[in-house]
Write a protein that holds these residues in place. Sequence first.
Motif, PDB file in Angstrom:
ATOM      1  N   HIS A  19     100.105  91.011 -18.146  1.00  0.00           N
ATOM      2  CA  HIS A  19     100.326  89.462 -18.782  1.00  0.00           C
ATOM      3  C   HIS A  19      99.426  88.675 -18.382  1.00  0.00           C
ATOM      4  CE1 HIS A  19     104.097  91.689 -17.548  1.00  0.00           C
ATOM      5  NE2 HIS A  19     104.728  91.082 -18.508  1.00  0.00           N
ATOM      6  N   LEU A  20      99.163  87.688 -19.212  1.00  0.00           N
ATOM      7  CA  LEU A  20      98.221  86.666 -19.233  1.00  0.00           C
ATOM      8  C   LEU A  20      98.761  85.380 -19.152  1.00  0.00           C
ATOM      9  CD1 LEU A  20      95.056  86.128 -19.018  1.00  0.00           C
ATOM     10  CD2 LEU A  20      95.327  85.842 -21.516  1.00  0.00           C
ATOM     11  N   ASP A  68      98.143  81.559 -19.524  1.00  0.00           N
ATOM     12  CA  ASP A  68      97.188  81.148 -20.319  1.00  0.00           C
ATOM     13  C   ASP A  68      97.733  79.734 -21.003  1.00  0.00           C
ATOM     14  OD1 ASP A  68      94.857  80.707 -21.727  1.00  0.00           O
ATOM     15  OD2 ASP A  68      95.187  82.442 -23.133  1.00  0.00           O
ATOM     16  N   TRP A  75      96.819  77.304 -24.710  1.00  0.00           N
ATOM     17  CA  TRP A  75      96.165  77.795 -25.956  1.00  0.00           C
ATOM     18  C   TRP A  75      94.817  77.189 -26.165  1.00  0.00           C
ATOM     19  CZ3 TRP A  75      94.658  74.193 -29.506  1.00  0.00           C
ATOM     20  CH2 TRP A  75      94.973  72.652 -29.235  1.00  0.00           C
ATOM     21  N   ARG A  88      91.538  86.545 -23.572  1.00  0.00           N
ATOM     22  CA  ARG A  88      92.111  87.166 -24.708  1.00  0.00           C
ATOM     23  C   ARG A  88      91.096  87.999 -25.533  1.00  0.00           C
ATOM     24  NH1 ARG A  88      94.299  81.752 -27.179  1.00  0.00           N
ATOM     25  NH2 ARG A  88      94.388  80.583 -25.196  1.00  0.00           N
ATOM     26  N   PRO A 130     101.526  87.523 -23.555  1.00  0.00           N
ATOM     27  CA  PRO A 130     100.741  86.191 -23.375  1.00  0.00           C
ATOM     28  C   PRO A 130     102.026  85.333 -22.572  1.00  0.00           C
ATOM     29  CG  PRO A 130     101.319  86.336 -25.553  1.00  0.00           C
ATOM     30  CD  PRO A 130     101.543  87.961 -25.059  1.00  0.00           C
ATOM     31  N   GLU A 173     102.218  81.381 -22.065  1.00  0.00           N
ATOM     32  CA  GLU A 173     101.897  80.172 -22.230  1.00  0.00           C
ATOM     33  C   GLU A 173     102.197  79.088 -21.272  1.00  0.00           C
ATOM     34  OE1 GLU A 173      99.480  77.273 -24.435  1.00  0.00           O
ATOM     35  OE2 GLU A 173      99.519  79.273 -24.539  1.00  0.00           O
ATOM     36  N   SER A 227      91.427  84.440 -31.443  1.00  0.00           N
ATOM     37  CA  SER A 227      91.578  84.110 -30.203  1.00  0.00           C
ATOM     38  C   SER A 227      91.339  82.339 -30.264  1.00  0.00           C
ATOM     39  CB  SER A 227      91.020  84.690 -29.117  1.00  0.00           C
ATOM     40  OG  SER A 227      91.073  86.018 -28.896  1.00  0.00           O
TER      41      SER A 227
END
Length: 224
Positions: free
Chosen positions: A9-10, A12, A14, A23, A35, A37, A203
């Motif tokens: 999992h990231l 992040d 945008w 990414r 992802p 957000e 990305s």
Amino acid sequence: MAGEKKGLHLLDFWVSPFGQRCRIALAEKNLAYEPLEQDLSNKSDLLLRANPVHKKIPVFLHDGRPICESLAILHYLDEAFPETPALLPSDAHARAHARLWADYADRKVFECGTRLWRLKEGGEPQAQARREMVEALRTLEAELGDKAYLAGEAFGFLDLAVVPFTAWFLAYERLGEFSVEEVCPRLVAWARRCGERESVARSLHPPEKVYEFVGYLKNKYGDK
């Protein structure tokens, strides 16, 4: 982090160039991840637990275990997934060289860009930030030289670490009142080459959209 689900999992945001480099790296390594957000104006419990020291993104979660700071995440990806394409070069000197220049971009390009939008327009402090930005970009162009990529003849760690800043070039130009292409034509050509890669194209966001976000930052946090 006990109780977190398995997998990659990231955490992040945008427009973050630091999240974007993660990414791009994950795409280059063909690693599937989820992802997550983040709302940086209302930070989630997950983010605060995963990065209690700095409380910022990006954070990479591998089976619930957090790795913080984007460059550390890139190093981790090479070490934790050795069967995937390597980001860093195999030679120790070349690895150290790549790390030095990635750190340079963080310290110089990002820092000067932040000053450009934060400082009051028309003053000497902003003019100094513009001069330092132009110098930093020219220094990067000198490192690029006649190579196809910052990493050499093939796209690599240093390219994916630096290329997210190119989506901010338009904002730097408008705030600093200069043309990146006029002062650094080879760097702009390099950015276009990198942008042809699927990992990069997927990305990064359009420069106009990034510029709108910088306007939001300036209105909310900039010097009046």
